[in-house]
Design a protein around this motif. Structure first.
Motif, short mmCIF file in Angstrom:
data_model
loop_
_atom_site.label_atom_id
_atom_site.label_comp_id
_atom_site.label_asym_id
_atom_site.label_seq_id
_atom_site.Cartn_x
_atom_site.Cartn_y
_atom_site.Cartn_z
N PHE A 39 6.29 -4.92 10.48
CA PHE A 39 5.85 -3.66 10.56
C PHE A 39 4.24 -3.60 10.95
O PHE A 39 3.51 -4.45 11.02
N THR A 40 3.96 -2.25 11.37
CA THR A 40 2.86 -2.01 12.07
C THR A 40 1.59 -1.26 11.17
O THR A 40 2.38 -0.25 10.48
N CYS A 41 0.79 -1.89 10.85
CA CYS A 41 -0.32 -1.08 9.91
C CYS A 41 -1.60 -1.24 10.68
O CYS A 41 -2.25 -2.29 10.28
N ASP A 42 -1.91 -0.30 11.63
CA ASP A 42 -3.12 -0.51 12.20
C ASP A 42 -4.37 -0.57 11.23
O ASP A 42 -5.25 -1.47 11.53
N LYS A 43 -4.61 0.53 10.77
CA LYS A 43 -5.84 0.76 9.82
C LYS A 43 -5.16 1.29 8.25
O LYS A 43 -4.56 2.16 8.29
N THR A 44 -5.62 0.36 7.24
CA THR A 44 -5.21 0.79 6.13
C THR A 44 -6.11 2.03 5.50
O THR A 44 -7.04 1.98 5.50
N LEU A 45 -5.28 3.07 5.05
CA LEU A 45 -6.06 4.13 4.44
C LEU A 45 -5.91 4.07 3.00
O LEU A 45 -6.68 4.69 2.31
N GLY A 46 -4.77 3.69 2.33
CA GLY A 46 -4.88 3.46 0.84
C GLY A 46 -3.48 3.16 0.60
O GLY A 46 -2.54 2.91 1.14
N ALA A 47 -3.64 3.00 -0.86
CA ALA A 47 -2.17 2.44 -1.60
C ALA A 47 -2.44 3.03 -2.93
O ALA A 47 -3.26 2.92 -3.58
N LYS A 48 -1.18 3.49 -3.34
CA LYS A 48 -0.94 4.02 -4.60
C LYS A 48 0.30 3.56 -5.28
O LYS A 48 1.41 3.57 -4.70
N LYS A 49 0.25 3.12 -6.59
CA LYS A 49 1.62 2.65 -7.10
C LYS A 49 2.37 4.06 -7.52
O LYS A 49 1.96 4.84 -8.12
N ASP A 50 3.63 3.68 -7.19
CA ASP A 50 4.47 4.72 -7.45
C ASP A 50 5.14 4.58 -8.85
O ASP A 50 6.07 3.63 -9.12
N ALA A 51 4.70 5.11 -9.78
CA ALA A 51 5.06 4.80 -11.15
C ALA A 51 6.64 5.18 -11.92
O ALA A 51 7.17 4.57 -12.38
N LYS A 52 7.02 6.11 -11.04
CA LYS A 52 8.54 6.35 -11.38
C LYS A 52 9.32 5.33 -10.74
O LYS A 52 10.40 5.31 -11.38
N ARG A 53 9.02 4.97 -9.54
CA ARG A 53 10.27 4.04 -9.16
C ARG A 53 9.91 2.46 -9.51
O ARG A 53 10.64 1.60 -9.32
N SER A 54 8.70 2.18 -10.20
CA SER A 54 8.43 0.93 -10.49
C SER A 54 9.15 0.58 -11.54
O SER A 54 9.18 1.43 -12.41
N LYS A 55 9.48 -0.82 -11.92
CA LYS A 55 9.97 -1.28 -13.14
C LYS A 55 9.24 -2.46 -13.50
O LYS A 55 8.52 -2.94 -12.77
#
Length: 88
Positions: A41-57
Protein backbone atom coordinates in the motif's frame (compact mmCIF):
# COMPACT_ATOMS: atom_id res chain seq x y z
CA UNK A 1 22.20 25.34 45.38
CA UNK A 2 18.87 25.19 43.52
CA UNK A 3 15.50 24.65 45.11
CA UNK A 4 12.68 23.22 43.02
CA UNK A 5 9.25 24.03 44.21
CA UNK A 6 6.36 21.60 43.78
CA UNK A 7 4.95 23.85 41.07
CA UNK A 8 8.17 23.89 39.05
CA UNK A 9 8.49 20.12 39.31
CA UNK A 10 4.84 19.70 38.27
CA UNK A 11 5.33 21.88 35.19
CA UNK A 12 8.44 19.97 34.16
CA UNK A 13 6.67 16.65 34.76
CA UNK A 14 3.65 17.63 32.64
CA UNK A 15 5.87 18.93 29.83
CA UNK A 16 7.76 15.61 29.88
CA UNK A 17 4.50 13.66 29.69
CA UNK A 18 3.16 15.64 26.74
CA UNK A 19 6.43 15.14 24.86
CA UNK A 20 6.40 11.39 25.50
CA UNK A 21 2.75 11.15 24.39
CA UNK A 22 3.56 12.94 21.15
CA UNK A 23 6.58 10.68 20.66
CA UNK A 24 4.48 7.55 21.24
CA UNK A 25 1.86 8.73 18.74
CA UNK A 26 4.56 9.44 16.17
CA UNK A 27 5.97 5.97 16.71
CA UNK A 28 2.57 4.31 16.21
CA UNK A 29 1.75 6.18 13.00
CA UNK A 30 5.21 5.67 11.49
CA UNK A 31 5.13 1.98 12.45
CA UNK A 32 1.69 1.49 10.87
CA UNK A 33 2.76 3.34 7.73
CA UNK A 34 5.88 1.17 7.43
CA UNK A 35 3.82 -1.98 7.89
CA UNK A 36 1.26 -1.16 5.20
CA UNK A 37 4.04 -0.11 2.81
CA UNK A 38 5.64 -3.55 3.15
CA UNK A 39 2.26 -5.03 2.19
CA UNK A 40 2.10 -3.01 -1.04
CA UNK A 41 0.00 0.00 0.00
CA UNK A 42 1.10 3.60 -0.54
CA UNK A 43 1.35 6.10 2.29
CA UNK A 44 3.18 9.16 0.97
CA UNK A 45 3.09 11.26 4.14
CA UNK A 46 1.65 10.11 7.44
CA UNK A 47 -0.83 12.62 8.88
CA UNK A 48 -2.05 10.72 11.94
CA UNK A 49 -3.21 7.48 13.50
CA UNK A 50 -6.10 6.89 15.85
CA UNK A 51 -7.08 3.67 17.58
CA UNK A 52 -10.61 2.47 16.70
CA UNK A 53 -11.86 1.43 20.14
CA UNK A 54 -15.15 0.01 18.82
CA UNK A 55 -13.45 -2.41 16.41
CA UNK A 56 -10.44 -3.26 18.58
CA UNK A 57 -10.42 -6.39 20.74
CA UNK A 58 -8.01 -7.76 23.32
CA UNK A 59 -5.99 -9.73 20.76
CA UNK A 60 -6.57 -7.46 17.75
CA UNK A 61 -5.99 -3.71 17.54
CA UNK A 62 -7.66 -1.68 14.82
CA UNK A 63 -6.27 1.71 13.82
CA UNK A 64 -7.32 4.39 11.33
CA UNK A 65 -4.22 5.65 9.56
CA UNK A 66 -4.44 8.96 7.72
CA UNK A 67 -1.97 9.49 4.91
CA UNK A 68 -1.71 12.38 2.46
CA UNK A 69 -2.93 10.18 -0.39
CA UNK A 70 -5.46 7.87 1.35
CA UNK A 71 -6.99 6.73 4.65
CA UNK A 72 -6.65 3.14 5.82
CA UNK A 73 -8.21 0.93 8.47
CA UNK A 74 -5.43 -1.31 9.75
CA UNK A 75 -6.20 -4.40 11.83
CA UNK A 76 -3.23 -5.87 13.65
CA UNK A 77 -2.94 -9.22 15.39
CA UNK A 78 0.27 -10.67 16.84
CA UNK A 79 2.49 -12.60 14.39
CA UNK A 80 0.19 -11.95 11.41
CA UNK A 81 0.14 -9.58 8.46
CA UNK A 82 -2.05 -6.54 8.98
CA UNK A 83 -5.53 -6.53 7.49
CA UNK A 84 -5.64 -3.27 5.54
CA UNK A 85 -8.65 -1.69 3.91
CA UNK A 86 -8.86 1.63 2.12
CA UNK A 87 -11.43 3.99 3.61
CA UNK A 88 -13.15 6.11 0.99
Amino acid sequence: MFKFTGFAFGVLFVIGLSDSTALAQETVQSMLAAQIRTQGFTCDKTLGAKKDAKRSKADREVWVLRCSNANYRVGRAPDMAAKVEVIR
